[in-house]
Design a protein around this motif. Structure first.
Motif, PDB file in Angstrom:
ATOM      1  N   PHE A  80       0.874  -1.178   0.000  1.00  0.00           N
ATOM      2  CA  PHE A  80       0.000   0.000   0.000  1.00  0.00           C
ATOM      3  C   PHE A  80       0.913   1.231   0.000  1.00  0.00           C
ATOM      4  CE2 PHE A  80      -4.056  -1.761   2.306  1.00  0.00           C
ATOM      5  CZ  PHE A  80      -4.100  -2.834   1.421  1.00  0.00           C
ATOM      6  N   LEU A 117      -0.218   2.170  -8.595  1.00  0.00           N
ATOM      7  CA  LEU A 117      -1.308   1.212  -8.817  1.00  0.00           C
ATOM      8  C   LEU A 117      -1.242   0.612 -10.219  1.00  0.00           C
ATOM      9  CD1 LEU A 117      -4.320   3.215  -7.277  1.00  0.00           C
ATOM     10  CD2 LEU A 117      -3.005   1.395  -6.192  1.00  0.00           C
ATOM     11  N   GLY A 165      -3.084  -0.618  -2.610  1.00  0.00           N
ATOM     12  CA  GLY A 165      -3.835   0.154  -1.627  1.00  0.00           C
ATOM     13  C   GLY A 165      -3.150   1.469  -1.310  1.00  0.00           C
ATOM     14  N   LEU A 166      -3.836   2.268  -0.495  1.00  0.00           N
ATOM     15  CA  LEU A 166      -3.320   3.566  -0.057  1.00  0.00           C
ATOM     16  C   LEU A 166      -3.085   3.522   1.443  1.00  0.00           C
ATOM     17  CD1 LEU A 166      -2.784   6.635  -0.563  1.00  0.00           C
ATOM     18  CD2 LEU A 166      -5.224   7.014  -0.177  1.00  0.00           C
ATOM     19  N   TYR A 185      -7.377  11.126  -4.318  1.00  0.00           N
ATOM     20  CA  TYR A 185      -6.782   9.806  -4.043  1.00  0.00           C
ATOM     21  C   TYR A 185      -7.882   8.768  -3.844  1.00  0.00           C
ATOM     22  CZ  TYR A 185      -2.472  12.403  -3.238  1.00  0.00           C
ATOM     23  OH  TYR A 185      -1.391  13.210  -3.395  1.00  0.00           O
ATOM     24  N   TYR A 186      -8.938   9.182  -3.134  1.00  0.00           N
ATOM     25  CA  TYR A 186     -10.037   8.248  -2.906  1.00  0.00           C
ATOM     26  C   TYR A 186     -10.759   7.920  -4.218  1.00  0.00           C
ATOM     27  CZ  TYR A 186      -9.291   9.469   2.028  1.00  0.00           C
ATOM     28  OH  TYR A 186      -8.732   9.668   3.267  1.00  0.00           O
ATOM     29  N   CYS A 233      -8.738   5.338  -5.677  1.00  0.00           N
ATOM     30  CA  CYS A 233      -8.959   4.074  -4.962  1.00  0.00           C
ATOM     31  C   CYS A 233     -10.272   3.438  -5.408  1.00  0.00           C
ATOM     32  CB  CYS A 233      -8.977   4.306  -3.450  1.00  0.00           C
ATOM     33  SG  CYS A 233      -7.355   4.710  -2.775  1.00  0.00           S
ATOM     34  N   VAL A 278      -9.207  -0.366  -4.695  1.00  0.00           N
ATOM     35  CA  VAL A 278      -8.203  -0.688  -3.670  1.00  0.00           C
ATOM     36  C   VAL A 278      -8.577  -0.012  -2.347  1.00  0.00           C
ATOM     37  CG1 VAL A 278      -6.349  -0.981  -5.366  1.00  0.00           C
ATOM     38  CG2 VAL A 278      -6.656   1.247  -4.249  1.00  0.00           C
ATOM     39  N   VAL A 332      -8.033   1.715   1.588  1.00  0.00           N
ATOM     40  CA  VAL A 332      -7.196   2.711   2.265  1.00  0.00           C
ATOM     41  C   VAL A 332      -6.961   2.216   3.690  1.00  0.00           C
ATOM     42  CG1 VAL A 332      -7.052   5.115   3.058  1.00  0.00           C
ATOM     43  CG2 VAL A 332      -8.322   4.550   0.954  1.00  0.00           C
ATOM     44  N   VAL A 350     -15.204   2.969  -1.378  1.00  0.00           N
ATOM     45  CA  VAL A 350     -13.811   2.782  -0.944  1.00  0.00           C
ATOM     46  C   VAL A 350     -13.825   2.171   0.451  1.00  0.00           C
ATOM     47  CG1 VAL A 350     -11.637   3.938  -0.368  1.00  0.00           C
ATOM     48  CG2 VAL A 350     -13.023   4.769  -2.289  1.00  0.00           C
ATOM     49  N   ALA A 401      -9.230  -5.610  -6.096  1.00  0.00           N
ATOM     50  CA  ALA A 401      -8.332  -4.632  -6.720  1.00  0.00           C
ATOM     51  C   ALA A 401      -8.037  -5.028  -8.157  1.00  0.00           C
ATOM     52  CB  ALA A 401      -7.035  -4.533  -5.934  1.00  0.00           C
TER      53      ALA A 401
END
Lengths: 324, 94
Positions: free
Chosen positions: A123, A142, A149-150, A168-169, A172, A177, A179, A210, A319
């Motif tokens: 991540f 990614l 992931g983050l 960023y979300y 995702c 992926v 967080v 997410v 993912a």
């Protein structure tokens, strides 16, 4: 006929460790470690022990010599951990003594992915204050590096619901992926004001597609974490950090509590390697959780599977799969 | 320094000096659990390590010895580890 590790464990459940880091000082600034050690020095000094911060730091750093994760893989094999999630906290904005840039850190983690195929997921961490470069790097991780992931470290000085994180979300959500964010106490060099799990609530509500994992949810803000996991469909927790309780509570009651409240579809096993290497090995920590009379003893097999690997595996499986 | 029963008693004395108040009444034997019966957490164990070094004038790190605190479950485990450390220290001095 050979016997594998799975056969030798009493409960041959697959285990995925949802929370680890590379044991290398490259990814962890000394200011972070030294400030953490300061708390131990205060505790030991109060007991009249002839303690030295330098010595404690050296003891910890002696365990941080596994940059390619070869020793970690050996420990995983010893206790039946099939896969480990490596997290990259981005301290580079908040702490200026990081040895690597965050991009260099990503590349080191990519090397580990390639060196141990199938044993790790990564991540990537970001600090939103780095701006557009950071967003581009995360997307590249990614699409090109195979990260899944983050990782967020809000005590670096930002809320996980800060609008600067929304792009960023969106990424995702697009790449399916999760967080994972640190909650609770950390090195005193950072800001505890951003350690509360409730700070993620706006983000979790605005980005229902997410999944958010509250790190250390079995030991920090436990009631709040349980509430969020119970009532936000996209909020999970990992139990890493439970080792802090083993000294005075070898039965790991902290873990038992979070697996006894009807949220076992949200709870994930994690160790936070290498943070607790002075206290034991991965095998010790797996045994503490899976022991016959341990915290999972009253769970049925289905629930044990969820906690030990299926919850994190489910989030990772959704993912987008790309080659590392 | 002789590694004998007197040495073992010194180690047990060291352990007793680090036990928190509510565990003071526990009778310490070789089988006593450091965590469950004496309430020693990782800080308590580190404290023991530092006191041990001070008492015997050695530096465990310099001897290249790694201590896995998780393996030290009973007083006997601690005595065995202390004996091993002292043996290595004496070899180093010889």
């Amino acid at each position: 006929m050979s016997r594998n590790i799975e056969d030798e464990r009493p409960d041959a459940f697959e285990i995925v460790d949802a929370h680890c880091h590379i044991a290398s000082e490259e990814h962890n600034p000394m200011s972070f470690v030294e400030a953490s050690v300061a708390n131990m020095v205060v505790a030991l000094s109060a007991q009249g022990a002839p303690v030295s911060a330098k010595k404690l730091t050296a003891m910890f750093m002696s365990k941080m010599q596994d940059p390619l994760c070869d020793a970690l893989v050996a420990e995983m094999d010893e206790c039946g951990i099939s896969k480990t999630v490596l997290l990259i906290p981005d301290f580079t904005y908040a702490l200026k003594d990081c040895k690597l840039t965050i991009e260099e850190s990503y590349h080191r983690h990519r090397e580990v992915l390639q060196r141990h195929p199938g044993r790790f997921e990564v991540f990537g961490g970001i600090d939103p204050r780095w701006g557009r470069d950071s967003l581009a790097l995360f997307e590249r991780s990614l699409v090109e590096f195979g990260f899944r992931g983050l990782k967020l470290y809000p005590p670096c000085g930002y809320s996980p619901s800060d609008r600067s994180l929304f792009p960023y979300y969106e990424l995702c959500a697009h790449h399916h992926v999760p967080v994972l964010l640190h909650i609770g106490p950390t090195s005193p060099v950072l800001d505890f004001n951003f350690a509360s799990p409730f700070l993620v609530d706006d983000a979790a509500r605005l980005f229902p597609n997410v999944n958010f994992i509250l790190a250390h949810g079995a030991v920090s803000f436990v009631e709040e974490c349980i509430m969020l996991c119970r009532f936000r469909p996209n909020v999970y927790l990992d139990i890493s950090g439970f080792q802090t309780t083993l000294g005075y509570d070898p039965a790991a009651t902290a873990v038992k509590k979070v697996v006894s409240v009807g949220i076992n579809h949200k709870v994930m096993f994690g160790t936070d390697f290498p943070v607790f290497r002075l206290q034991g090995t991965q095998k010790d920590f797996v045994e503490a959780v899976t022991a016959e009379n341990g915290p999972l003893a009253e769970l049925n097999d289905r629930e044990k599977l969820l906690v030990l690997h299926q919850n994190i595996s489910r989030l990772l499986e959704t993912a987008v799969s790309v080659a590392a | 320094m002789q590694i004998d029963t007197q040495f073992d008693e010194q180690i047990m004395g060291l352990i007793a000096s680090g036990v928190a108040g509510k565990f003071k009444k526990v009778k310490i034997t070789r089988e006593t659990s450091l965590q469950k019966e004496l309430g020693m957490d990782s800080i308590g164990m580190l404290s023991l390590v530092f006191r041990f070094e001070e008492l015997f004038g050695i530096d465990i790190a310099q001897l290249g010895i790694e201590i896995n605190v998780a393996k030290l479950k009973t007083v006997e485990d601690l005595i065995a580890a202390a004996r091993s450390i002292m043996s290595k220290a004496q070899v180093g001095q010889a």
